[in-house]
Motif scaffolding. Structure first.
Motif, PDB file in Angstrom:
ATOM      1  N   LEU A 151       4.627   6.330 -11.736  1.00 15.59           N
ATOM      2  CA  LEU A 151       3.447   6.819 -11.696  1.00 15.59           C
ATOM      3  C   LEU A 151       2.200   5.929 -12.309  1.00 15.59           C
ATOM      4  N   ASP A 152       2.670   5.173 -13.277  1.00 17.00           N
ATOM      5  CA  ASP A 152       1.533   4.292 -13.854  1.00 17.00           C
ATOM      6  C   ASP A 152       1.168   3.286 -12.805  1.00 17.00           C
ATOM      7  N   LEU A 153       2.239   2.585 -12.191  1.00 16.80           N
ATOM      8  CA  LEU A 153       2.078   1.588 -11.133  1.00 16.80           C
ATOM      9  C   LEU A 153       1.121   2.102  -9.920  1.00 16.80           C
ATOM     10  N   GLN A 154       1.335   3.402  -9.698  1.00 14.19           N
ATOM     11  CA  GLN A 154       0.614   3.932  -8.618  1.00 14.19           C
ATOM     12  C   GLN A 154      -0.756   4.192  -8.987  1.00 14.19           C
ATOM     13  N   ARG A 155      -1.158   4.592 -10.354  1.00 13.23           N
ATOM     14  CA  ARG A 155      -2.603   4.699 -10.670  1.00 13.23           C
ATOM     15  C   ARG A 155      -3.314   3.340 -10.641  1.00 13.23           C
ATOM     16  N   GLU A 156      -2.336   2.342 -11.087  1.00 11.44           N
ATOM     17  CA  GLU A 156      -3.093   1.004 -11.140  1.00 11.44           C
ATOM     18  C   GLU A 156      -3.026   0.335  -9.695  1.00 11.44           C
ATOM     19  N   MET A 157      -2.282   0.507  -8.701  1.00  4.41           N
ATOM     20  CA  MET A 157      -2.455  -0.171  -7.407  1.00  4.41           C
ATOM     21  C   MET A 157      -2.865   0.668  -6.218  1.00  4.41           C
TER      22      MET A 157
ATOM     23  N   LYS B  30       0.724  -1.089   0.017  1.00  5.70           N
ATOM     24  CA  LYS B  30      -0.127  -0.003   0.074  1.00  5.70           C
ATOM     25  C   LYS B  30       0.933   1.063  -0.084  1.00  5.70           C
ATOM     26  N   LEU B  31       2.001   1.126   0.346  1.00  4.71           N
ATOM     27  CA  LEU B  31       3.070   2.257   0.634  1.00  4.71           C
ATOM     28  C   LEU B  31       4.274   1.986   0.073  1.00  4.71           C
ATOM     29  N   ILE B  32       4.956   2.456  -0.619  1.00  7.40           N
ATOM     30  CA  ILE B  32       6.287   2.481  -1.037  1.00  7.40           C
ATOM     31  C   ILE B  32       7.224   3.674  -1.054  1.00  7.40           C
ATOM     32  N   VAL B  33       8.416   3.487   0.001  1.00  5.73           N
ATOM     33  CA  VAL B  33       9.308   4.497   0.142  1.00  5.73           C
ATOM     34  C   VAL B  33      10.247   4.681  -0.890  1.00  5.73           C
ATOM     35  N   CYS B  34      10.400   5.734  -1.860  1.00  6.89           N
ATOM     36  CA  CYS B  34      11.361   5.827  -2.846  1.00  6.89           C
ATOM     37  C   CYS B  34      12.562   6.576  -2.330  1.00  6.89           C
ATOM     38  N   ASP B  35      13.818   5.804  -2.023  1.00  3.25           N
ATOM     39  CA  ASP B  35      14.844   6.583  -1.458  1.00  3.25           C
ATOM     40  C   ASP B  35      15.841   6.748  -2.447  1.00  3.25           C
ATOM     41  N   GLU B  36      15.643   7.906  -3.021  1.00  2.00           N
ATOM     42  CA  GLU B  36      16.752   8.280  -4.222  1.00  2.00           C
ATOM     43  C   GLU B  36      16.611   7.576  -5.346  1.00  2.00           C
TER      44      GLU B  36
ATOM     45  N   HIS C  87       7.518  16.949 -10.076  1.00  2.62           N
ATOM     46  CA  HIS C  87       6.667  16.164 -11.166  1.00  2.62           C
ATOM     47  C   HIS C  87       5.879  15.128 -10.566  1.00  2.62           C
ATOM     48  N   VAL C  88       6.331  14.746  -9.547  1.00  2.66           N
ATOM     49  CA  VAL C  88       5.683  13.509  -9.016  1.00  2.66           C
ATOM     50  C   VAL C  88       4.727  13.746  -7.700  1.00  2.66           C
ATOM     51  N   SER C  89       5.136  14.702  -7.109  1.00  2.00           N
ATOM     52  CA  SER C  89       4.465  14.778  -5.908  1.00  2.00           C
ATOM     53  C   SER C  89       3.296  15.557  -5.744  1.00  2.00           C
TER      54      SER C  89
END
Length: 321
Positions: free
Chosen positions: A195-201, A171-177, A217-219
């Motif tokens: 971003l595609d995976l975020q929308r799908e899942m 449900k949550l992913i930490v993207c560390d750099e 761009h992403v936040s």
């Protein structure tokens, strides 16, 4: 989904013959923020400001010194071993160096099957099939499962790291750099994939980076950190259009413009970042702030809400807007 309150992490400094504790590195001090389902919050700041430590403390990869981290109402900081193992299904991390984060002695297939093995999900045949499906989902061929990490490029290895992170449908992913070590063209591919995976899942993301253009761009929201503390939070558009904290203003002014002939007022910070072992009293930014007053050296500012969705830790931010 996630509520962080007063998160603090101090690392002991040891010295002498008996390696006694002689001080502490104040890596993270009193960090608080909330994260909703499907939302992305960006953590930005200079190297060494504590961004990555926050991400790892949330997952208990670093044991927090103080504070609470509530994930769906459960406090991660008080969980036992069995509860933490179960939590790993819901929270994952993508690390900066895709080569260091993958076991060089295992094939990609074995790396992607490992989460299912650890959590005892599926049969051997099912795990093998799921590994192939994960590779397809991140834009790689299922045939890549038989190869080793060193046979791939940096961008491909990061895709494998992402595939491993989404294997258990977190449900949550930490993207560390997660894109910092990649070429610009590859960065855009990986960001679009996330971003595609975020929308799908319906994923929530904590996106840690020092590239402000990428973070915008992403936040949905951005938290700016300086020397272990959050100094400003706001929506992505708001923080770029009207930064309130002097440190945020300096960061925004440093973003390269696509037009080299365009004029801009660049704010150049003087001096070095103070040592986190002995941080300054009062406002930690006062040693480099061109607006600092005597009050800033003595009194510590609190992160006060200035309007809905925006907060700033500065005594005199109104006079700087």
């Amino acid at each position: 989904m996630l509520r962080v309150r007063g998160l603090t992490k101090h690392f002991p400094v040891r010295g002498g013959i008996f390696l006694r504790t002689t001080g502490h590195v104040h890596a993270v001090d009193d960090v608080s923020f909330d994260l909703d389902v499907g939302e992305t919050i960006g953590l930005v700041g200079e190297s060494g400001c504590g961004k990555s430590t926050v991400g790892k403390a949330l997952l208990r990869l670093h044991e927090p010194t103080a504070g609470e981290v509530l994930f769906e109402g459960r406090d991660i900081t008080t969980m036992g071993r069995a509860e933490l193992r179960q939590l790993r299904r819901d929270i994952q991390i993508i690390l900066q160096d895709p080569f260091e984060s993958l076991n060089a002695r295992h094939t990609v297939g074995k790396i992607l099957e490992e989460p299912f093995v650890i959590h005892r999900i599926g049969t051997t045949q099912e795990r093998r099939r799921w590994a192939g499906e994960l590779l397809e989902r991140v834009g790689l061929s299922p045939a890549a499962a038989s190869r080793f990490p060193h046979e791939f490029s940096g961008g491909q290895r990061q895709r494998i790291g992402i595939a491993r992170a989404i294997a258990l449908r977190p449900k949550l992913i930490v993207c560390d750099e997660a894109v910092s070590a990649l070429d610009v063209s590859i960065q855009s591919q990986i960001i679009n994939l996330l971003l595609d995976l975020q929308r799908e899942m319906h994923l929530a993301l904590i996106f840690i980076a020092h590239d402000l253009a990428v973070v915008k761009h992403v936040s949905d929201r951005i938290a700016v950190m300086y020397l272990g503390e959050v100094v400003e939070t706001a929506t992505a558009n708001d923080i770029y259009a009207s930064p309130r904290h002097p440190y945020t203003q300096a960061l925004i002014s440093a973003i390269p413009l696509p037009d080299p002939t365009a004029d801009r007022d660049r704010i150049v910070l003087v001096g070095d970042v103070p040592s986190p072992i002995d941080p300054p009293t009062g406002c930690r930014f006062h040693t480099r702030c061109r607006h600092a007053r005597e009050d800033c050296r003595q009194r510590k500012p609190t992160l006060d809400r200035v309007r809905d969705g925006a907060s700033v830790a500065c005594h005199y931010w109104r006079g700087l807007s």
